[in-house]
Structure formats: structure tokens, C-alpha cells
Design an enzyme around this catalytic site. Structure first.
Site, mmCIF file in Angstrom:
data_model
loop_
_atom_site.group_PDB
_atom_site.id
_atom_site.type_symbol
_atom_site.label_atom_id
_atom_site.label_comp_id
_atom_site.label_asym_id
_atom_site.label_seq_id
_atom_site.Cartn_x
_atom_site.Cartn_y
_atom_site.Cartn_z
ATOM 1 N N ARG A 57 0.514 -1.456 -0.232
ATOM 2 C CA ARG A 57 0.035 -0.070 -0.123
ATOM 3 C C ARG A 57 1.202 1.247 -0.213
ATOM 4 O O ARG A 57 0.341 1.896 0.630
ATOM 5 C CB ARG A 57 -1.176 0.106 1.199
ATOM 6 C CG ARG A 57 -2.294 -0.736 0.840
ATOM 7 C CD ARG A 57 -3.784 -0.292 0.226
ATOM 8 N NE ARG A 57 -4.286 -1.786 -0.040
ATOM 9 C CZ ARG A 57 -5.068 -1.738 1.558
ATOM 10 N NH1 ARG A 57 -6.032 -0.409 2.059
ATOM 11 N NH2 ARG A 57 -6.155 -2.244 0.882
ATOM 12 N N ARG A 104 -3.774 6.981 0.901
ATOM 13 C CA ARG A 104 -4.227 7.791 1.636
ATOM 14 C C ARG A 104 -3.828 8.397 1.890
ATOM 15 O O ARG A 104 -3.248 10.158 2.226
ATOM 16 C CB ARG A 104 -5.251 7.699 2.018
ATOM 17 C CG ARG A 104 -6.611 7.152 1.146
ATOM 18 C CD ARG A 104 -8.176 6.675 1.823
ATOM 19 N NE ARG A 104 -7.548 5.392 2.318
ATOM 20 C CZ ARG A 104 -8.907 4.565 3.066
ATOM 21 N NH1 ARG A 104 -9.596 5.475 3.276
ATOM 22 N NH2 ARG A 104 -8.266 3.381 2.885
ATOM 23 N N ARG A 126 -6.896 11.104 -6.481
ATOM 24 C CA ARG A 126 -8.105 10.070 -5.980
ATOM 25 C C ARG A 126 -9.544 11.204 -6.338
ATOM 26 O O ARG A 126 -10.528 10.390 -6.867
ATOM 27 C CB ARG A 126 -8.578 9.321 -4.905
ATOM 28 C CG ARG A 126 -9.349 8.558 -4.608
ATOM 29 C CD ARG A 126 -10.049 8.109 -3.309
ATOM 30 N NE ARG A 126 -10.169 7.195 -2.399
ATOM 31 C CZ ARG A 126 -11.568 6.781 -2.644
ATOM 32 N NH1 ARG A 126 -12.720 7.820 -3.403
ATOM 33 N NH2 ARG A 126 -12.475 6.034 -2.598
ATOM 34 N N ASP A 131 -6.644 -2.908 -7.421
ATOM 35 C CA ASP A 131 -7.697 -3.550 -6.150
ATOM 36 C C ASP A 131 -7.596 -5.308 -6.200
ATOM 37 O O ASP A 131 -8.026 -5.628 -7.599
ATOM 38 C CB ASP A 131 -8.365 -2.958 -5.659
ATOM 39 C CG ASP A 131 -8.709 -3.123 -3.933
ATOM 40 O OD1 ASP A 131 -8.700 -2.953 -2.975
ATOM 41 O OD2 ASP A 131 -9.541 -4.343 -3.852
ATOM 42 N N TYR A 142 -14.488 -11.764 0.192
ATOM 43 C CA TYR A 142 -15.481 -10.563 0.341
ATOM 44 C C TYR A 142 -16.544 -11.317 -0.593
ATOM 45 O O TYR A 142 -17.894 -10.515 -0.835
ATOM 46 C CB TYR A 142 -14.750 -9.836 -0.517
ATOM 47 C CG TYR A 142 -13.117 -9.171 0.915
ATOM 48 C CD1 TYR A 142 -13.644 -8.430 1.252
ATOM 49 C CD2 TYR A 142 -12.453 -9.664 0.441
ATOM 50 C CE1 TYR A 142 -12.438 -7.437 2.338
ATOM 51 C CE2 TYR A 142 -11.428 -8.843 0.846
ATOM 52 C CZ TYR A 142 -11.667 -7.960 1.992
ATOM 53 O OH TYR A 142 -10.353 -7.626 2.845
HETATM 54 O O1 1CP Z 1 0.015 -1.425 -2.583
HETATM 55 C C1 1CP Z 1 -0.614 -0.535 -3.262
HETATM 56 O O2 1CP Z 1 -0.349 0.690 -3.048
HETATM 57 C C2 1CP Z 1 -0.741 -0.855 -4.467
HETATM 58 C C3 1CP Z 1 -1.971 -0.934 -4.206
HETATM 59 C C4 1CP Z 1 -3.612 -2.139 -3.142
HETATM 60 C C5 1CP Z 1 -3.250 -3.415 -3.194
HETATM 61 C C6 1CP Z 1 -2.627 -4.158 -3.470
HETATM 62 C C7 1CP Z 1 -5.094 -1.241 -2.993
HETATM 63 C C8 1CP Z 1 -5.256 -0.372 -3.543
HETATM 64 N N1 1CP Z 1 -5.376 -2.774 -2.558
HETATM 65 C C9 1CP Z 1 -4.546 -3.579 -3.010
HETATM 66 C C10 1CP Z 1 -4.884 -4.963 -2.409
HETATM 67 C C11 1CP Z 1 -6.112 -5.209 -1.239
HETATM 68 N N2 1CP Z 1 -7.346 -4.749 -1.437
HETATM 69 C C12 1CP Z 1 -6.060 -6.325 -0.616
HETATM 70 C C13 1CP Z 1 -5.299 -7.866 0.319
HETATM 71 C C14 1CP Z 1 -3.629 -6.512 0.593
HETATM 72 C C15 1CP Z 1 -3.912 -5.944 2.542
HETATM 73 O O3 1CP Z 1 -4.370 -6.994 3.114
HETATM 74 O O4 1CP Z 1 -4.215 -4.419 2.505
HETATM 75 C C16 1CP Z 1 -7.160 -6.324 0.406
HETATM 76 C C17 1CP Z 1 -7.927 -7.212 1.641
HETATM 77 C C18 1CP Z 1 -8.338 -5.857 -0.082
HETATM 78 C C19 1CP Z 1 -9.256 -5.163 -0.207
HETATM 79 C C20 1CP Z 1 -9.648 -3.785 -0.202
HETATM 80 N N3 1CP Z 1 -9.169 -2.193 -0.641
HETATM 81 C C21 1CP Z 1 -9.968 -3.202 1.043
HETATM 82 C C22 1CP Z 1 -9.988 -4.104 2.324
HETATM 83 C C23 1CP Z 1 -11.915 -3.880 2.456
HETATM 84 C C24 1CP Z 1 -12.266 -4.703 4.218
HETATM 85 O O5 1CP Z 1 -12.432 -4.180 5.388
HETATM 86 O O6 1CP Z 1 -11.406 -5.786 4.402
HETATM 87 C C25 1CP Z 1 -10.183 -1.859 1.465
HETATM 88 C C26 1CP Z 1 -10.775 -0.686 2.198
HETATM 89 C C27 1CP Z 1 -10.220 -1.073 0.220
HETATM 90 C C28 1CP Z 1 -9.284 0.104 -1.030
HETATM 91 C C29 1CP Z 1 -8.308 0.007 -1.619
HETATM 92 N N4 1CP Z 1 -7.789 -0.672 -2.340
HETATM 93 C C30 1CP Z 1 -6.185 0.048 -2.110
HETATM 94 C C31 1CP Z 1 -6.103 1.475 -1.679
HETATM 95 C C32 1CP Z 1 -5.294 2.619 -1.825
HETATM 96 C C33 1CP Z 1 -7.631 1.786 -1.164
HETATM 97 C C34 1CP Z 1 -8.430 2.770 -0.134
HETATM 98 C C35 1CP Z 1 -9.557 3.336 -1.155
HETATM 99 C C36 1CP Z 1 -9.779 4.637 -1.200
HETATM 100 O O7 1CP Z 1 -9.050 5.945 -1.897
HETATM 101 O O8 1CP Z 1 -9.836 5.121 -0.896
#
Ligand code: 1CP
Length: 355
Positions: free
Chosen positions: A35, A39, A48, A85, A161
């Protein structure tokens, strides 16, 4: 140099991120952070807002490439990770995915073989094509020495999910479906294996030089279910990618796997193992010694929020224990939004100060 194919081969050899996978233990380990785009960076929040929504950002190649590059410009990480994502896969399969501001993802849950019929692997081409376009742009725009990591969610984690319809603390709906109707749940996993192979293959063809499989919820399964829903699908993806792209390393991140992480490595054949925050550094340094695997991890993302001398001390401890090993410095889970950007700079400086 003539053709672009030759050029890629020549430059790829200069990417130090890839050296541990070629057997080199570097004095200063390569570093990237899960990540690393997100944000906590003001420039991410601006892009964004420009995109108007999270999935729109993922599907707009110019903007997705821009946010991928932002942390590289600031910190010069050894690898960039494609901005996308793990939920792009269910979205592309036709399961509606929405990101609700402040609440996280929402999906129309899939709980039976009948629901599965609504998904269509033939539909994925358009959205996967947009992601590949982001990858291709990135390979053009990234510094030559920066590796590009493509990724997908592991079938198990993506399924949690899809079945729950949102994030959950215990992944109960997927676990229950898997117990009550393993054949039906197995069809979903099989579809995700095949779709993930297509997706990763396209990312490599577009220019990704390493892949990571995120299995965030691997730790919620007991050993027999872990074997069936985490290990076997990951091995299937690993084998398919090895056949298609023998030189592209695959990193597995089975978060929460604990004592089964070594088993995961030997059974899946991954080239790298991402260790989570709870893995003690001495385990990272010793447990995988008999495996042909690069170890990655595992600083606590909250220590990156706290900063200060505790941060430096823990970084040194990890580096000391991993000295002489094939190691990539990372966090044990993703950067959290409240992370001060200057603490990331402090971390990178500390890691690079080693010799
Ligand atoms: O790492 C990076 O910079 C690349 C981008 C990336 C990756 C590899 C994002 C951007 N998401 C992910 C993988 C991801 N997404 C995972 C696996 C890794 C981890 O556990 O963190 C998972 C579980 C998700 C699912 C997801 N997407 C969630 C979690 C939801 C939950 O409640 O379990 C969330 C909040 C997101 C949104 C998301 N994805 C990425 C970002 C920057 C965001 C935030 C969204 C925003 O800008 O508001």
C-alpha cells in the site's frame, strides 16, 4: 540496441529488486511497502478526487499509473506495485463492486452454485485490458532500475469478500459455505484460479516483472481447509505462471499463516514469502532456511505511524537478523492512512544507510 524486446532484457538485469530471486543476498536489501500508494499521501488524495471514485481510479490508466508513480518519485523504492485492487477480479467477472466512502467495499453476495451462474469469465477482457494498459504505461514511465510488481488477490481471500459481500472479521460466510457445500464453493475457487491466471499472464505480458498473490485472510482457516483453499489454488496459479513465464518470480503473502507458512512455501513453490507483522524476525531468518525462497517483511505498519527511535531500532533489528539472507524489506501489512509521509522517508533512509 535494436528491438524493444532486447532492450527489456538488458534493462531488467539492472533491477536490484530482482537480485534476491537470482540468488543474491544484498548488503542493502531492496525495499518497497505494501500500500505504498494510498491515502497517507496528499498527492494520492488529489488524484483520487480527480478520478471521482476508487474503482474509476483503478480503471483510468493515466490516473492509476500516476498514483503508482507518486511513492516512487518521493522515496525511490526499488519496486513499484501496480495500483489496482484485489476486488477488480470479482468486479470484472460481473459481480457489482462498490466502494462506500468510509465503509469499504460492498458486493452483492454470492452464496450458492446458482449465484455463481451470474459470473462470466468471458466478461473480464475489457476491465483487465484497462489494467494491462496501466502496466504498459508504467513500464514506459518508471525509471529503468525500478521493478514493477503486478498482483492479484488469492482465490481464498477474494472469495471471502465475494461470499460475505463486504470485509468481515471472521470470514464466516465463506468458511461456512466451504464446510456445507465444498463442491459448490470449489467451483467458485476454480473460477478464481483460472481468472487470476489470465489476469496475471496479461500483467506480465504488459510489463510486470514480478507478481504478488495477496492472501490477507489465509490465517482464518484450520490446517485441512488451509490446504484445500489456500495452498492448492496458489500452487495451481504458481505452476501456470511458471509454465507461461519461467523467469517471473511470484511472492505469496499468506497473512496469518503462522506455523503453516513453511508448508505453504514448500507446497506452493512460491519464489518469495511475505511475512506478516506477527512473524518474529528470528523466525523470518531461520524458518525458511531449507526452502529456496526469498523472505520479505515485516515491520509493523503502526510503528511507521509512531516513528521516532523505536522505528529505527526495530528496523536495525530486522536488518541484523536478515543479514546475509535473500531478503526484501517491507511491512507486515499495508501502510495505514494516518502514516506521516516523513516517517516513510526516515525508514527508507535507515534501510539504505546499511552496508
Ligand atoms: O499496495 C499498493 O500500493 C497497491 C494497491 C493496492 C493493493 C495491492 C490496493 C489499493 N489494494 C490492494 C490489495 C487489497 N485490497 C487487499 C490485500 C492486501 C491487504 O490486506 O491490504 C485487500 C484485502 C483489499 C480489499 C480492500 N480494498 C480493502 C479492505 C476491505 C476490508 O474491510 O477488508 C479496502 C479498504 C480497499 C480499498 C483500497 N485499495 C487500495 C487503496 C489505496 C484503497 C483505499 C481506497 C481509497 O482510496 O479510499
Amino acid at each position: 540496441m535494436g528491438e524493444s524486446g532486447e532492450r527489456r532484457t538488458a534493462t531488467a538485469t539492472e533491477r536490484r529488486f530482482l537480485e534476491p530471486f537470482r540468488g543474491e543476498a544484498l548488503d542493502v536489501p531492496p525495499i518497497w511497502l505494501m500500500r505504498q500508494a494510498g491515502r497517507y499521501l496528499p498527492e494520492y488524495r488529489a488524484t483520487r478526487a480527480e478520478a471521482g471514485g476508487f474503482l474509476k481510479l483503478c480503471y483510468t490508466p493515466a490516473l492509476a499509473a500516476e498514483v503508482t508513480l507518486q511513492p516512487i518519485r518521493r522515496y525511490g523504492f526499488d519496486a513499484a506495485i501496480l495500483f489496482s485492487d484485489i476486488l477488480v477480479v470479482p468486479d470484472a467477472l460481473g459481480q457489482g463492486v462498490r466502494f462506500v466512502e468510509g465503509e469499504g467495499p460492498r458486493l452483492d453476495p454470492i452464496r450458492s452454485s446458482a449465484d455463481l451462474a451470474q459470473l462470466d469469465p468471458d466478461k473480464t477482457a475489457e476491465k483487465f485490458g484497462l489494467v494491462s494498459e496501466t502496466v504498459a504505461r508504467l513500464r514506459q514511465d518508471l525509471p529503468t532500475e525500478t521493478a514493477l510488481i503486478g498482483f492479484c488477490g488469492a482465490p481464498w481471500t477474494v472469495a471471502t469478500y465475494m461470499v460475505q459481500g463486504q470485509g468481515s472479521p471472521d470470514q464466516a460466510e465463506a468458511r461456512l459455505w466451504a464446510y456445507r457445500d465444498p463442491d459448490g464453493f470449489g467451483q467458485l475457487i476454480e473460477m478464481l484460479v483460472e481468472t487470476s491466471i489470465t489476469y496475471l499472464d496479461q500483467q506480465v505480458k504488459a510489463g510486470a516483472d514480478c507478481l504478488q498473490i495477496f492472501d490477507t485472510w489465509a490465517g482464518s482457516l484450520p490446517d485441512d481447509e488451509f490446504d484445500r483453499w489456500v495452498v492448492a489454488p496458489t500452487r495451481a496459479i504458481r505452476e501456470a505462471i511458471k509454465d507461461l513465464h519461467p523467469d517471473v518470480p511470484v511472492i505469496g503473502f499468506p497473512r496469518g499463516a503462522g506455523a503453516t507458512a513453511v508448508w505453504y512455501v514448500s507446497e506452493t513453490g512460491v519464489d518469495g514469502i511475505g511475512c506478516d507483522t506477527a512473524t518474529p524476525p528470528f523466525v523470518m531468518s531461520e524458518a525458511f532456511e531449507d526452502e529456496d525462497v526469498v523472505v520479505q517483511g515485516n515491520l509493523d505498519p503502526l510503528l511507521l505511524v509512531a516513528g521516532g527511535s523505536r522505528l529505527d531500532e526495530r528496523v536495525d533489528e530486522i536488518l541484523d537478523l536478515m543479514r546475509g539472507k535473500r531478503f526484501i524489506f517491507n511491512l507486515g501489512h499495508g501502510i495505514v492512512p494516518q502514516t506521516p509521509p516523513e516517517h516513510v522517508a526516515q525508514l527508507v533512509k535507515r534501510v539504505r544507510a546499511r552496508s
